[in-house]
Design an enzyme around this catalytic site. Structure first.
Site, PDB file in Angstrom:
ATOM      1  N   SER A 687       0.801  -1.223   0.000  1.00 23.96           N
ATOM      2  CA  SER A 687       0.000   0.000   0.000  1.00 23.96           C
ATOM      3  C   SER A 687       0.832   1.272   0.000  1.00 23.96           C
ATOM      4  O   SER A 687       0.296   2.368  -0.086  1.00 23.96           O
ATOM      5  CB  SER A 687      -0.976   0.002   1.181  1.00 23.96           C
ATOM      6  OG  SER A 687      -0.283   0.223   2.368  1.00 23.96           O
ATOM      7  N   LYS A 730      -6.455   4.263   8.824  1.00 23.89           N
ATOM      8  CA  LYS A 730      -5.445   5.156   8.270  1.00 23.89           C
ATOM      9  C   LYS A 730      -5.920   6.598   8.303  1.00 23.89           C
ATOM     10  O   LYS A 730      -5.156   7.515   8.620  1.00 23.89           O
ATOM     11  CB  LYS A 730      -5.102   4.756   6.837  1.00 23.89           C
ATOM     12  CG  LYS A 730      -4.238   3.506   6.752  1.00 23.89           C
ATOM     13  CD  LYS A 730      -4.053   3.079   5.311  1.00 23.89           C
ATOM     14  CE  LYS A 730      -3.135   1.867   5.205  1.00 23.89           C
ATOM     15  NZ  LYS A 730      -3.072   1.340   3.844  1.00 23.89           N
TER      16      LYS A 730
END
Ligand code: ADP
Length: 780
Positions: A687, A730
């Site tokens: 990611s 996140k």
């Protein structure tokens, strides 16, 4: 030789023919008087022959005493010429003779074998060493050793020793000692065959020394045995005395009494049949053991463990869903979805009248209230609560115990927690199930599975207890930071409820409504005397903590309470308000800085977002070009997936260099180094693909990146941006760090609804389909 004359022995010098008598198991030496019985016909005849002449006979030993009719080869060759002193007829045909040894002689020739042996023998003189001193020294050694021998052995009297030491002739001394001491025929014979006196002394000395050594060993062994016997006899005797005294006083001995007490307890408690039998047997065994035995403690501990289990103790469930909701609400701020799922779960349990079935598993970062929700549920249901942490459990025995044959064995933690809970149906929290590991000592996860399996857990068997314990009424709840490391079979058993990180607003609510009142109470402070202003609490959250949950926050609040209590006592103040302006007085200088936008935008430095089991977090990714030949260096403990994703990004950049405003030949003369700080923490996953690519482009094209923009997304070779996981965590982390814009993959758009509203309001989410979208928004 003069000595012989003084003792009155005849000296025979010449060869002679004499009747021969084979001796069985005897050796006769010169100067020795000996009596023995004669029965064999040939021997009797030889005896008669000698008696008719001068009573002189040749005695020689048989090699093997078992031989009844010996031939010449069955006899030794060296024997003793002897005089018969007395003959006595015994009842039967036996004759007892008394003989005196005169002189050594060797058999030269057998003249006749029937009706008795007649042999020609050669008398042997003692050979005397010319070195008189040597003989004297040897003699002394022999006498010393003999004295020692006499002391050690109880077979020879002190008088024998005295009489031996009075003898002056060296040859004679050896003979006397040999006949008195040496036990083995062969030894005696070998001394007899020694005509050289010094040699004979040496031989005797060696044999003596050897025997002394054996005697000494025997002595120490005997002593040791005696000591051991004495000790145990003494103890036995004393113990019997105690028993007798107790009997006199009408008391039972303490062990029997203890056994009686345990038996009485056992009779009272509703234990299972199996446990009753096992414990009963052990108690019986105990009564038979003496009080000093170490086994007693082992048995006692075991019986007490059985008796201490909460047999028959059950709390009654009170599933009033309204009340449960109220309890959960009063204990916890927010967490609406979680509470809803818990209520639903309980509703199903209530309907099916069954508390087993699915096991709840709370998953989320540390400090978000997993444990405390579970304990609230217990409170609401009226169940006892017990918590067992599985963090770091590697050994199956920790769960299921050690067999009783191990020294110091105890039950596993499931059983000891159950005992602690004081009921057979507590709410049992298995904390940190994802932190179990397994090694050679067995698989704890398998043992745990058995504990949780409704098919098996009614007969859970702990190795130590060795009886079935019914866990089927226990309500199990588990917690974990992540489901990634959970064994699949375990995960299948459980209903996962996720708890996510808290946003600033939530933390504020939790702090003001729950943590502060709780800490005030703990510190004995009245709520009206210590007031936290909302703005101050925000600063505590943002400047003094950086976490997903509220654990550190709670600790900081406790710190303030402590300092305030001290100040109140010292300065006699009654009321204190915590404001942003006086916060540093209580907590020191801030540890974190919230607003990243104040940081300088830099070339080659990009803010990335990562997901960890402790929640989301931001991290800086740095790229630096150097003169070189196209190498790519990656540091900061990156996993393989992450490294590959960096290479994919680089290949895309090379293929599009011109469009990106980069020298298309850069790889010919440039090395690139990508580093992700906090190098001690391993990182992996795809990611960070777009983040690393952005850092490289910024570094190569010398264009700075906006520090207030964070990004997450996988990159393909063609520069497309692929979706990632953990968006919610996140973005909460980004919000916590003061990020204003997040670039996310287009396909993650649908996850945005999971992101807390307050975060969505404060952060601008930018959708990226490919790297162009990313660069457009990230580069200055
Ligand atoms: P976890 O088990 O998830 O690591 P804990 O249950 O130990 O976290 O929570 C840490 C502390 O935070 C506890 O004192 C708990 O009461 C408090 N806490 C966490 N979340 C909340 C909440 N939503 N409302 C009130 N207190 C909370």
């Amino acid at each position: 030789m003069g000595t012989e004359e003084t003792i009155g022995l005849e000296k025979i010098v010449d060869k002679r023919v004499l009747p021969l008598l084979p001796l069985r198991g005897l050796t006769i030496f010169p100067y020795m008087v000996l009596h023995f019985d004669v029965a064999r016909e040939k021997s009797v005849a030889a005896l008669e022959e000698a008696m008719e002449n001068d009573q002189i006979i040749f005695l020689v030993s048989q090699r093997d005493i078992a031989v009844d009719f010996p031939e010449q080869e069955d006899m030794y060759t060296v024997g003793t010429i002897s005089r018969i002193k007395q003959v006595l007829k015994l009842p039967g045909d036996n004759i007892r003779v008394l003989v005196e040894g005169l002189q050594r002689a060797s058999l030269d020739k057998m003249i006749q074998t029937d009706p008795y042996f007649m042999a020609e023998v050669i008398p042997k003189e003692n050979i005397i060493d010319t070195d008189d001193l040597k003989t004297k020294a040897l003699m002394r050694s022999v006498l010393d050793s003999f004295e020692e021998y006499v002391k050690l052995s109880n077979k020879i009297t002190q008088e024998t020793f005295v009489s031996v030491s009075a003898v002056e002739d060296a040859g004679q001394i050896s003979d006397i000692i040999a006949s008195n001491v040496l036990l083995k025929m062969e030894d005696k014979q070998s001394v007899l065959e020694c005509f050289d006196v010094s040699e004979r002394l040496e031989k005797v000395l060696t044999i003596l020394k050897n025997d002394i050594e054996i005697l000494e060993i025997e002595k120490t062994i005997n002593q040791r045995i005696r000591q051991q016997m004495d000790k145990s006899q003494r103890e036995y005797y004393l113990r019997e005395q105690i028993k007798a005294i107790q009997k006199e006083l009408g008391e039972k001995d303490s062990v029997a009494q203890e056994a009686d007490e345990l038996k009485a307890r056992l009779d009272e408690i509703p234990v299972s049949d199996e446990a009753r039998e096992k414990a009963g047997k052990e108690i019986e065994r105990m009564a038979k053991i003496s009080s000093g035995s170490p086994e007693l403690g082992v048995i006692r501990t075991y019986v007490e463990w059985i008796l201490d289990m909460p047999w028959g103790k059950y709390t009654e469930d009170d599933i009033d869903l309204g009340r449960v909701q109220k309890t959960l609400d009063s204990d916890h701020y927010g967490l609406d979805k979680v509470k809803e799922r818990v209520i639903e779960h309980l509703a199903v349990c209530k309907l099916t009248q069954n508390m087993k079935g699915n096991i709840l598993c709370f998953v989320g970062p540390p400090g978000v209230g997993k444990t405390s929700i579970a304990s609230s549920i217990a409170r609401a249901l009226g169940r006892n609560f017990v918590r067992m942490s599985l963090g770091g459990v590697r050994d199956e025995a920790e769960i299921r115990g050690h067999r009783r044959t191990y020294i110091g064995a105890i039950p596993g933690r499931v059983i000891s927690s159950l005992k602690h809970s004081d009921s057979m149906n507590p709410l049992f929290l298995l904390d940190e199930v994802d932190k179990m590991s397994n090694d050679f000592r067995g698989d704890p996860a398998a043992a745990l599975l058995e504990v949780l399996d409704p098919e098996q857990n009614s007969t859970f068997r702990d190795h130590y207890m060795d009886i079935d314990i019914d866990l089927s009424q226990v309500m199990f709840i588990t917690t974990a930071n992540t489901t990634d490391t959970l064994p699949r079979p375990l995960l299948d058993r459980m209903e996962v409820i996720e708890l996510s990180s808290y946003t600033e607003e939530e933390k504020l609510g939790i702090a003001l409504n729950h943590l502060v009142p709780k800490q005030l109470k703990l510190h004995g402070e009245k709520p009206s005397n210590l007031i936290f202003e909302e703005e101050a609490m925000r600063e505590i959250i943002n400047l003094y903590t950086m976490e997903s949950g509220v654990r550190t926050l709670e600790r900081r609040i406790a710190d303030v309470c402590r300092k305030v209590a001290r100040e109140m006592a010292e300065k006699n103040r009654r009321r204190i308000r915590i404001k942003p302006s006086n916060l540093s007085k209580y907590l020191g200088v801030p540890k974190f800085r919230k607003d990243v936008s104040v940081e300088r935008d830099e070339v080659g430095v990009v803010t990335g977002l990562a997901w960890t089991s402790a929640g989301g977090r931001t991290l800086l990714i740095e790229a630096t070009p150097m003169r070189g030949d196209g190498k790519l260096e990656l540091t900061g403990q990156l996993g393989d997936v992450m490294k590959e994703s960096a290479r994919a990004g680089l290949s895309f950049i090379r293929s599009k260099a011109e469009d990106l405003g980069i020298d298309p030949d850069f790889y010919k003369n440039t090395d690139l180094h990508i580093h992700i700080p906090e190098g001690a923490i391993p990182k992996d996953g795809p990611s960070a693909g777009i983040t690393m690519a952005t850092a490289i482009i910024s570094a190569l094209s010398n264009r700075p990146v906006k520090r207030s923009v964070a990004m997450t997304g996988e990159i393909t070779l063609r520069g497309r941006v692929l979706p990632i996981g953990g968006l919610k965590e996140k973005s909460i982390a980004a919000h916590r760090a003061g990020i204003k814009k997040i670039i996310i993959p287009a396909e993650n758009q649908r996850d945005l609804e999971d992101v807390p509203e307050n975060v969505r309001k404060n952060i601008k989410f930018i959708i990226a389909h490919d790297l162009d979208d990313v660069l457009e928004n990230a580069l200055v």
